[in-house]
Design an enzyme around this catalytic site. Structure first.
Site, PDB file in Angstrom:
ATOM      1  N   ARG A 295       0.915  -1.173  -0.091  1.00 27.54           N
ATOM      2  CA  ARG A 295       0.012  -0.229   0.082  1.00 27.54           C
ATOM      3  C   ARG A 295       0.984   1.433   0.097  1.00 27.54           C
ATOM      4  O   ARG A 295       0.305   2.394  -0.611  1.00 27.54           O
ATOM      5  CB  ARG A 295      -1.005   0.012   1.240  1.00 27.54           C
ATOM      6  N   TYR A 439      -6.482  -1.010  -6.661  1.00 26.26           N
ATOM      7  CA  TYR A 439      -5.645  -2.396  -6.230  1.00 26.26           C
ATOM      8  C   TYR A 439      -5.064  -2.339  -4.805  1.00 26.26           C
ATOM      9  O   TYR A 439      -4.939  -0.997  -4.487  1.00 26.26           O
ATOM     10  CB  TYR A 439      -4.580  -3.147  -7.148  1.00 26.26           C
ATOM     11  N   GLU A 440      -4.832  -3.331  -3.966  1.00 26.52           N
ATOM     12  CA  GLU A 440      -4.273  -3.317  -2.706  1.00 26.52           C
ATOM     13  C   GLU A 440      -5.259  -2.550  -1.734  1.00 26.52           C
ATOM     14  O   GLU A 440      -5.117  -2.038  -0.712  1.00 26.52           O
ATOM     15  CB  GLU A 440      -2.947  -2.652  -2.592  1.00 26.52           C
ATOM     16  N   GLY A 441      -6.420  -2.951  -2.107  1.00 23.58           N
ATOM     17  CA  GLY A 441      -7.666  -2.194  -1.431  1.00 23.58           C
ATOM     18  C   GLY A 441      -7.982  -1.023  -1.884  1.00 23.58           C
ATOM     19  O   GLY A 441      -7.155   0.122  -2.010  1.00 23.58           O
TER      20      GLY A 441
END
Length: 595
Positions: A295, A439-441
């Site tokens: 992140r 992406y990555e949340g």
């Protein structure tokens, strides 16, 4: 013009703003003296601009190619560039010396990573994900697993991935179906399909180490029953070399909007051999080591693409002739003036500089917190740095990618119709950066994480400590007419943030929709306050140079961009506070069936 690594900007942040020399007695920092840092930055600039940047458009146009034998070919030049990357020792910068790394601070590695991502975001994802997988094994693997895998991954000789998402579940990992069956020899057989796996298959490294989330037979449902496994493409032999081919296969590649040079794979695990990392049913905590690092890396991508797009837009604005300046011709011998003379074009470029330079400072400061949390001898310093790192990770990811997209969009706008064509690089930066918000949340998930988990953790300790530090910083730095306006701006943003925190405490706990509906604006309010702090710190550092008699125009330019931030960007804090305090009523008023 080609990408120009902002070496001077990085040196300014590391040496004059963050003052990493003050930490010379800490592990890693003792090897990062000014001369070493200067050499790293200069060589990083050379490698990224000369080797990686020329392949950016190549990767975009060619993409990766999947073959029916489940192999993937990367774009022309990628494999050779990756060989040079490994030979140059770049993957090892931030890796532990016990496993062949250079052991330098994470903030130094981040500096190189930003240049790498600006030069070629798709290429940079391969070593970036490898370092994340390396970190997960370092934190949770057995001694034998560390000895077997980490030296190869630290050097970049072997790559790494994380296999989380499945066709039926993304953020809600509690729904995953991939199964792990224990074997008599201590290994497991992994079966299931994973999607959107970056770097899942390619031709650049001799082995790929997949970190796979799966559920052991009989494990509890939901996230409490998730375990983490090492599933290598080639099973290491007795000498630690790639041996038998494991039954993990790439069944295809995604056709994507951007980052075409990054192989985004559908991965099928067909009773593949895997080994448990840590304990059964504790895999998600270990995977979050990699996810949190990723992140920060995604926030970096937002800044990196914004930097590259801003450079391209500035070059175009200097060269493109269109109309005359309202105050009279600035290019009297030519048919028109360059568009950089026009205030609206200048506004977009100045906002880009204010966001990129402030965002980069915030990014570097956040990375430094990670270094202090791991290496400082004072427990209180470690605790505060750890609190800050946890609090700011969702802000770094979401705020910097949101703003990165804004800069890339404005950069395309500066190009006009040319930016909408593929003859100029603006469209690629716009397409590549867009995934970073997802992406990555997703950024919405990051905002929910901030207000639902990070803000109330330990009774709000991290936020309250940070607000107190901002207040003390401002009070202690006053006395110079050139920099006091920056402190005024910081004080104003801090007061608005405190107001927002108080409103959430009063209205969010009893009515969760209020917190959720305001989470996006609260995250942006935190991000703006962080940038106000960074701009105050940069202004103080620049003014100190000017007061000492340094006539370098770099310092006056820094103050000019900072004043633009105060006048044109920071006032957005008031808008975010007003939206936050409006609550959820208007957001949720329309029934779902009415949409």
């Amino acid at each position: 013009m080609p990408y120009r690594p902002p070496v001077r900007e990085h040196a300014f942040l590391l040496n004059d703003v963050l003052r990493i020399g003050d930490y010379a007695d800490l592990p890693g920092f003792d090897e990062a003296g000014p001369e070493v840092v200067a050499q790293i930055l200069e060589e990083a600039g050379r490698f990224t601009s000369e080797v990686l940047a020329p392949l950016n458009a190549v990767g975009d146009k060619e993409g990766c190619t999947w073959s029916p034998d489940h192999s993937v070919r990367t774009p022309t030049g990628f494999a050779d560039a990756y060989r040079q990357l490994v030979e140059g020792g770049w993957p090892a910068i931030g890796a532990d010396t016990a496993f062949g790394g250079q052991g330098l601070p994470h903030v130094i590695n981040l500096s190189y990573s930003e240049m790498s991502s600006s030069a070629n975001m798709a290429f940079a994802m391969y070593p970036g994900l490898t370092h994340g997988a390396y970190s997960a094994i370092l934190n949770g693997g057995s001694d034998a697993q560390k000895a077997l895998y980490l030296p190869k991954m630290a050097s970049g000789e072997w790559c790494g991935t994380m296999n989380l998402t499945e066709p039926h579940c993304g953020t809600d990992l509690g729904l995953l179906r991939t199964r792990a069956v224990p074997q008599a020899d201590g290994s497991y057989r992994i079966s299931g399909t994973k999607i959107w796996i970056s770097g899942g298959e390619h031709d650049m490294a001799e082995n790929i180490v997949h970190l796979v989330l799966a559920r052991v037979e009989g494990a509890p449902e939901g996230v409490r029953g998730i375990s983490l496994f090492i599933v290598p493409k080639f099973i290491p032999d007795a000498d630690g070399r790639p041996g038998a081919r494991n039954s993990v296969w790439c069944d295809g590649l995604e056709e994507k909007m951007g980052i075409h040079g990054s192989a985004t794979c559908v991965m099928r695990h067909e009773e593949a051999v895997g080994w448990l990392v840590g304990e059964e049913n504790r895999g998600l905590a270990l995977m979050f080591v990699m996810m949190n690092e990723a992140r920060i890396g995604v926030g970096l991508q937002g800044i990196a693409q914004a930097e590259a797009a801003l450079q391209a837009a500035t070059d175009f604005a200097r060269d493109r002739l269109q109309g005359r300046a309202l105050t009279g011709p600035k290019n009297p011998d030519g048919p028109a003036d360059p568009i950089i003379v026009h205030p609206d074009v200048r506004r977009q470029l100045m906002e880009g500089k204010a966001l990129v330079e402030g965002g980069r400072a915030f990014l570097f400061w956040s990375a430094l917190q990670g270094d202090l949390a791991h290496g400082h001898p004072d427990e209180a310093v470690r605790q505060k740095a750890s609190d800050y790192a946890a609090l700011m990770t969702p802000v770094v990811k979401a705020y910097l990618t949101d703003r990165g997209l804004k800069v890339c969009s404005d950069a395309l706008q500066v190009h006009g119709g040319s930016g909408f064509t593929e003859h100029f690089p603006a469209s690629q930066y716009m397409r590549d950066v867009r995934i970073a918000l997802i992406y990555e949340g997703t950024n919405g998930v990051q905002a929910l994480d901030l207000v639902g988990r990070k803000l109330p953790a330990n009774g709000g300790r991290a936020m309250l400590t940070w607000l107190a530090e901002l207040e003390a910083f401002s009070a202690g730095a006053r006395g110079d007419a050139a920099t006091d306006p920056f402190l005024d701006g910081l004080d104003g943003a801090r007061a608005q943030l405190q107001d927002g925190v108080g409103w959430l405490m009063q209205n969010g706990l009893a009515h969760p929709d209020n917190a959720a509906a305001g989470s996006h604006d609260f995250l942006h309010l935190v991000g703006l306050t962080a940038l106000a702090w960074m701009w105050a710190r940069m202004a103080l550092a620049a003014q100190a140079k000017i007061a000492a008699g340094d006539a370098d125009p770099f310092w006056t330019s820094k103050l000019a961009v900072g004043r633009f931030f105060l006048a044109r960007v920071l006032p957005e804090a008031g808008v975010h506070l007003a939206r936050l305090k409006s609550g959820a009523e208007t957001v949720m008023a329309l029934p779902a069936e009415a949409f």
